[in-house]
Design an enzyme around this catalytic site. Structure first.
Site, mmCIF file in Angstrom:
data_model
loop_
_atom_site.group_PDB
_atom_site.id
_atom_site.type_symbol
_atom_site.label_atom_id
_atom_site.label_comp_id
_atom_site.label_asym_id
_atom_site.label_seq_id
_atom_site.Cartn_x
_atom_site.Cartn_y
_atom_site.Cartn_z
ATOM 1 N N CYS A 66 -3.285 18.891 -2.223
ATOM 2 C CA CYS A 66 -4.361 19.489 -1.400
ATOM 3 C C CYS A 66 -5.621 18.701 -1.719
ATOM 4 O O CYS A 66 -5.668 17.948 -2.678
ATOM 5 C CB CYS A 66 -4.594 20.944 -1.788
ATOM 6 S SG CYS A 66 -3.216 22.006 -1.468
ATOM 7 N N ARG A 119 -4.503 14.084 1.968
ATOM 8 C CA ARG A 119 -3.876 14.771 0.826
ATOM 9 C C ARG A 119 -3.155 16.040 1.245
ATOM 10 O O ARG A 119 -2.370 16.599 0.490
ATOM 11 C CB ARG A 119 -4.939 15.108 -0.211
ATOM 12 C CG ARG A 119 -5.681 13.942 -0.805
ATOM 13 C CD ARG A 119 -6.773 14.425 -1.734
ATOM 14 N NE ARG A 119 -6.196 15.157 -2.848
ATOM 15 C CZ ARG A 119 -5.825 14.579 -3.988
ATOM 16 N NH1 ARG A 119 -5.984 13.277 -4.140
ATOM 17 N NH2 ARG A 119 -5.305 15.266 -4.958
ATOM 18 N N TRP A 168 -1.861 21.487 1.607
ATOM 19 C CA TRP A 168 -0.454 21.116 1.758
ATOM 20 C C TRP A 168 0.276 22.301 1.155
ATOM 21 O O TRP A 168 0.280 22.506 -0.068
ATOM 22 C CB TRP A 168 -0.154 19.821 0.995
ATOM 23 C CG TRP A 168 1.228 19.305 1.167
ATOM 24 C CD1 TRP A 168 1.686 18.491 2.150
ATOM 25 C CD2 TRP A 168 2.355 19.561 0.325
ATOM 26 N NE1 TRP A 168 3.020 18.217 1.970
ATOM 27 C CE2 TRP A 168 3.470 18.866 0.865
ATOM 28 C CE3 TRP A 168 2.552 20.314 -0.828
ATOM 29 C CZ2 TRP A 168 4.736 18.890 0.293
ATOM 30 C CZ3 TRP A 168 3.818 20.335 -1.409
ATOM 31 C CH2 TRP A 168 4.896 19.638 -0.839
ATOM 32 N N ASN A 194 -6.398 23.223 -5.916
ATOM 33 C CA ASN A 194 -5.316 22.252 -5.733
ATOM 34 C C ASN A 194 -4.439 22.353 -6.967
ATOM 35 O O ASN A 194 -4.907 22.192 -8.087
ATOM 36 C CB ASN A 194 -5.876 20.829 -5.600
ATOM 37 C CG ASN A 194 -4.760 19.795 -5.565
ATOM 38 O OD1 ASN A 194 -3.637 20.115 -5.183
ATOM 39 N ND2 ASN A 194 -5.055 18.588 -6.005
ATOM 40 N N GLY A 195 -3.156 22.657 -6.771
ATOM 41 C CA GLY A 195 -2.243 22.768 -7.910
ATOM 42 C C GLY A 195 -1.271 23.915 -7.661
ATOM 43 O O GLY A 195 -1.178 24.447 -6.558
ATOM 44 N N GLU A 250 12.897 0.196 0.148
ATOM 45 C CA GLU A 250 11.525 0.466 0.590
ATOM 46 C C GLU A 250 11.448 0.498 2.113
ATOM 47 O O GLU A 250 10.799 1.361 2.703
ATOM 48 C CB GLU A 250 10.585 -0.589 0.002
ATOM 49 C CG GLU A 250 9.141 -0.488 0.438
ATOM 50 C CD GLU A 250 8.480 0.853 0.161
ATOM 51 O OE1 GLU A 250 9.032 1.662 -0.611
ATOM 52 O OE2 GLU A 250 7.423 1.115 0.755
ATOM 53 N N LYS A 261 10.084 3.675 4.260
ATOM 54 C CA LYS A 261 9.004 3.554 5.254
ATOM 55 C C LYS A 261 9.442 4.170 6.572
ATOM 56 O O LYS A 261 8.744 4.957 7.190
ATOM 57 C CB LYS A 261 8.639 2.089 5.486
ATOM 58 C CG LYS A 261 7.845 1.433 4.412
ATOM 59 C CD LYS A 261 6.414 1.886 4.272
ATOM 60 C CE LYS A 261 6.128 3.029 3.382
ATOM 61 N NZ LYS A 261 6.541 3.132 2.039
ATOM 62 N N GLU A 297 10.114 8.144 6.444
ATOM 63 C CA GLU A 297 8.988 9.054 6.156
ATOM 64 C C GLU A 297 7.969 9.100 7.292
ATOM 65 O O GLU A 297 7.193 10.052 7.378
ATOM 66 C CB GLU A 297 8.308 8.713 4.833
ATOM 67 C CG GLU A 297 7.581 7.395 4.783
ATOM 68 C CD GLU A 297 6.842 7.216 3.457
ATOM 69 O OE1 GLU A 297 6.522 8.205 2.784
ATOM 70 O OE2 GLU A 297 6.586 6.069 3.078
ATOM 71 N N HIS A 348 31.899 -0.644 -0.172
ATOM 72 C CA HIS A 348 32.352 0.480 -1.018
ATOM 73 C C HIS A 348 31.957 1.816 -0.414
ATOM 74 O O HIS A 348 31.679 2.764 -1.145
ATOM 75 C CB HIS A 348 31.758 0.315 -2.422
ATOM 76 C CG HIS A 348 32.140 -0.980 -3.054
ATOM 77 N ND1 HIS A 348 33.340 -1.188 -3.682
ATOM 78 C CD2 HIS A 348 31.487 -2.171 -3.086
ATOM 79 C CE1 HIS A 348 33.409 -2.451 -4.105
ATOM 80 N NE2 HIS A 348 32.298 -3.062 -3.769
ATOM 81 N N LYS A 371 -0.246 12.497 0.392
ATOM 82 C CA LYS A 371 -0.443 11.166 -0.164
ATOM 83 C C LYS A 371 -0.221 11.142 -1.670
ATOM 84 O O LYS A 371 0.310 10.179 -2.211
ATOM 85 C CB LYS A 371 -1.874 10.686 0.137
ATOM 86 C CG LYS A 371 -2.185 9.290 -0.359
ATOM 87 C CD LYS A 371 -1.341 8.256 0.318
ATOM 88 C CE LYS A 371 -1.589 6.864 -0.230
ATOM 89 N NZ LYS A 371 -0.619 5.883 0.309
HETATM 90 C C1 AGP Z 1 5.413 6.152 -0.182
HETATM 91 O O1 AGP Z 1 5.218 5.681 1.138
HETATM 92 C C2 AGP Z 1 5.156 7.628 -0.324
HETATM 93 N N1 AGP Z 1 3.894 7.986 0.184
HETATM 94 C C3 AGP Z 1 5.463 8.153 -1.703
HETATM 95 O O2 AGP Z 1 6.828 7.883 -1.948
HETATM 96 C C4 AGP Z 1 4.649 7.551 -2.874
HETATM 97 O O3 AGP Z 1 4.993 6.194 -3.055
HETATM 98 C C5 AGP Z 1 5.002 8.331 -4.141
HETATM 99 O O4 AGP Z 1 4.620 9.672 -3.947
HETATM 100 C C6 AGP Z 1 4.308 7.773 -5.396
HETATM 101 O O5 AGP Z 1 2.931 7.921 -5.267
HETATM 102 P P1 AGP Z 1 2.008 7.179 -6.350
HETATM 103 O O6 AGP Z 1 2.241 5.691 -6.168
HETATM 104 O O7 AGP Z 1 0.610 7.591 -6.013
HETATM 105 O O8 AGP Z 1 2.429 7.626 -7.725
#
Ligand code: AGP
Length: 612
Positions: free
Chosen positions: A2, A27, A76, A102-103, A485, A489, A492, A508, A607
């Site tokens: 958040c 966030r 969030w 936030n938490g 990766e 991408k 997500e 496999h 984020k």
């Molecule tokens: C990646 O596109 C995501 N947003 C997510 O997997 C991110 O990489 C992960 O939460 C780690 O975040 P950080 O690098 O801030 O620790």
């Protein structure tokens, strides 16, 4: 998870809070709200709703909030669906205290039961609401900050909070445990925020609160103390980021802007970290003595998500150049598997935000076991930076898009440079070899620019494949983590099921999935194992799989196997992830745009994952 923002000073609070929330929206963006103290009415007033900041802005146009002191929140959801009642700020029974959080409060149900039994009325399903009722319970003949202190001692879990009260309207209280909180110092005004991106328009001098600390802000002053009450003195640091870096600057999305920033980011890293002419790598902020680093007998990398994929590349890079064993763990697994860690290990965490709860916990576990801890991080003063023995900043600038792009290649770049630095310390490479490799990496920004100049070709390929129901990404060696990766991408931001696999593993199991309804992205640059990739592509082709190949300029052979080829400039295989990652980022971006997805704020994501 958040975003929270607070303001106290001479300005109208509403525009400051709104601007801050817009910068924090990445966030969390399922609901939002703000509260201010209105002098004329001698009361707190709240505006909150399920929806985006732009919806709140519309509401405020018709029902503005006056006042020079206020708090704001973008959510969030963790406890309770995104609706009006569950949106923050939350009020006490009498509407005299407002709080944003936030938490996660892990013992909230016990506290809620106790407080309800004492007559407190709850209006939401959130864990947060117990905090404001606890403050109300203790807010008797003591200043608001003492009531907050008492309340926070009852909590288990994590929090970063902002609190204002009707009885003491000239105070803004903040406190943190496990979630980030930064103070912005202004002239006759002060700010609270979850991260510095919210402050870029208003303050350049910031103070990072540490865990179990509280701050009492007035228009003229800032008082920091431990939650136990002892006063704390802490110097402000200057923010290097410029507000323009956290704006789209004409790009349709932050993600596309950040993809296109990558050559500049790498150039900046190289100019900061490589002594030109001397071919020497240096990290002015590393802070772990060379003697300790050169005695390290193994490296354990911990990270999440994209940073974890960078860590997997790091294994290939560090083992090749430094000749020591490297393990890579997802942080949430590392922390609970009772890892074998000793004082001769280096635990290397990788994190864009520096606030990822699982990675923080993994580093704490490693420190308890005596390891040296180093973090590769993008955010100045973040928790990981403060809790690690050493830090290497990526200096990639603010990454606003939830899907990490420039942070990934920035993390890779630091891994290459750190490996060369360590190889020099451990003398596993002669200086001449180090110089040659530095030469090679210094050519990469130009190669990245070449790909970006042809990004329309990737856009066309994305348009031809955006309707596929699932994708498989295949890569080998140092491009296997890049395949992972690429899959992350795509999934997500477009919500298409996608998985990355080592190409050698296809036979496999995953080969059973191959048919004309599945797109397979094959990362096949010029390399020692190019022929192996070609065999995989032939196996896919003979099962009518739809192939998108990432291949090196001049590769004519690949055209016999698929019409869909995204060409990249020739580069040394070892450094190729810095190049192969870019078309995959662009492919994900354009597929998601074509599918009408919210690229910068994908559903269900945040984020920075500051809770477990
Ligand atoms: C990646 O596109 C995501 N947003 C997510 O997997 C991110 O990489 C992960 O939460 C780690 O975040 P950080 O690098 O801030 O620790």
């Amino acid at each position: 998870m958040c975003g929270i923002i607070g303001y106290i000073g001479d300005r109208d609070a509403q525009p400051v809070l709104l601007d801050g929330l817009q910068r924090l929206e990445y966030r969390g963006y399922d609901s939002c709200g703000m509260a201010t103290y209105i002098e004329k009415k001698r009361a707190l007033s709240v505006r909150k709703l399920p929806g985006k900041i732009k919806d709140l802005e519309k509401l405020l146009k018709s029902k503005p909030l006056m006042g020079n002191c206020g708090i704001g929140h973008c959510r969030w959801a963790t406890h309770g669906v995104p609706n009006q009642a569950n949106a923050h700020p939350h009020l006490d029974c009498k509407g005299e205290i407002a709080l944003v959080h936030n938490g996660i409060i892990e013992n909230y149900s016990v506290l809620k039961k106790e407080l309800s039994g004492e007559g407190h009325k709850f209006l939401s399903q959130t864990d947060t609401e117990v905090i404001v009722h606890l403050i109300e319970k203790y807010y008797k003949h003591v200043p608001i900050e003492e009531a907050v202190r008492k309340a926070l001692h009852k909590l288990e879990g994590s929090f970063a909070i902002g609190v204002i009260s009707k009885k003491e309207p000239l105070k803004l209280v903040g406190a943190r445990l496990g979630s980030p909180l930064v103070i912005g110092k202004g002239k006759d005004e002060n700010f609270l925020a979850s991260d510095i991106s919210a402050l870029l328009d208003f303050a350049k001098d910031v103070i990072f609160l540490e865990d179990k600390e509280m701050a009492v802000l007035t228009a003229q002053g800032i008082k920091i103390s431990k939650l136990t009450g002892e006063p704390v003195t802490r110097e402000a640091v200057k923010i290097a980021w410029d507000v323009s870096q956290a704006q789209k600057q004409g790009w349709p999305h932050f993600m596309l802007k950040e993809i296109n920033e990558q050559p500049k980011v790498l150039d900046n890293i190289l100019s900061r970290r490589v002594q030109q002419g001397k071919n020497r790598v240096f990290f002015e902020e590393l802070a772990i003595p060379d003697k300790r680093l050169s005695s390290v007998d193994s490296i354990l990398i911990v990270a999440c998500g994209t940073a974890y994929h960078a860590g997997l590349c790091g294994k290939y890079i560090l083992e090749d150049l430094c000749g020591i064993p490297v393990s890579v763990d997802v942080s949430s697994e590392f922390r609970y598997r009772n890892p074998l860690v000793s004082k001769n290990n280096l635990v290397l965490s990788i994190s864009q935000s520096g606030e990822t709860a699982d990675t923080l916990a993994a580093v704490r576990e490693a420190k308890n076991k005596g390891a040296a801890t180093l973090t590769i991080c993008n955010c100045l003063g973040s928790s990981l930076v403060r809790e690690s023995d050493g830090v290497i900043y990526t200096h990639a600038g603010p990454e606003i898009g939830v899907a990490s792009t420039k942070a990934f290649t920035a993390q890779l770049s630091i891994l290459y440079l750190f490996a060369l630095y360590l190889a020099g310390l451990k003398k596993t490479l002669p200086q001449t070899k180090i110089a040659k490799l530095l030469d090679k990496i210094s050519a990469i920004p130009r190669l990245q620019t070449e790909i970006l100049k042809k990004q329309d070709l990737v856009k066309m390929s994305a348009r031809r494949h955006h309707h596929f129901g699932s994708f498989l990404f295949l890569g080998r060696n140092v491009n296997y983590p890049v395949a992972l990766e690429g899959a992350l991408k795509l999934k997500e931001i477009s919500y298409i099921p996608a998985e990355g696999y080592p190409a050698g593993e296809m036979k496999h199991g995953p080969i059973a999935l191959i048919d004309e309804y599945r797109a397979v992205v094959c990362i096949a640059p010029e390399s020692r194992i190019y022929e192996k990739m070609v065999s995989n592509i032939q196996e896919i082709r003979s099962r009518r799989g739809i192939i998108i190949a990432i291949a090196s300029d001049g590769d004519e052979k690949i055209k016999d196997l698929t019409r869909e080829v995204i060409y990249i400039p020739k580069t040394d295989e070892f450094f190729s992830p810095l190049v192969t990652a870019i078309p995959l980022q662009l492919l994900a971006y354009h597929v998601a745009v074509k599918r009408g997805c919210n690229v910068d704020q994908p559903r269900n994501l945040a984020k920075s994952v500051t809770v477990e």
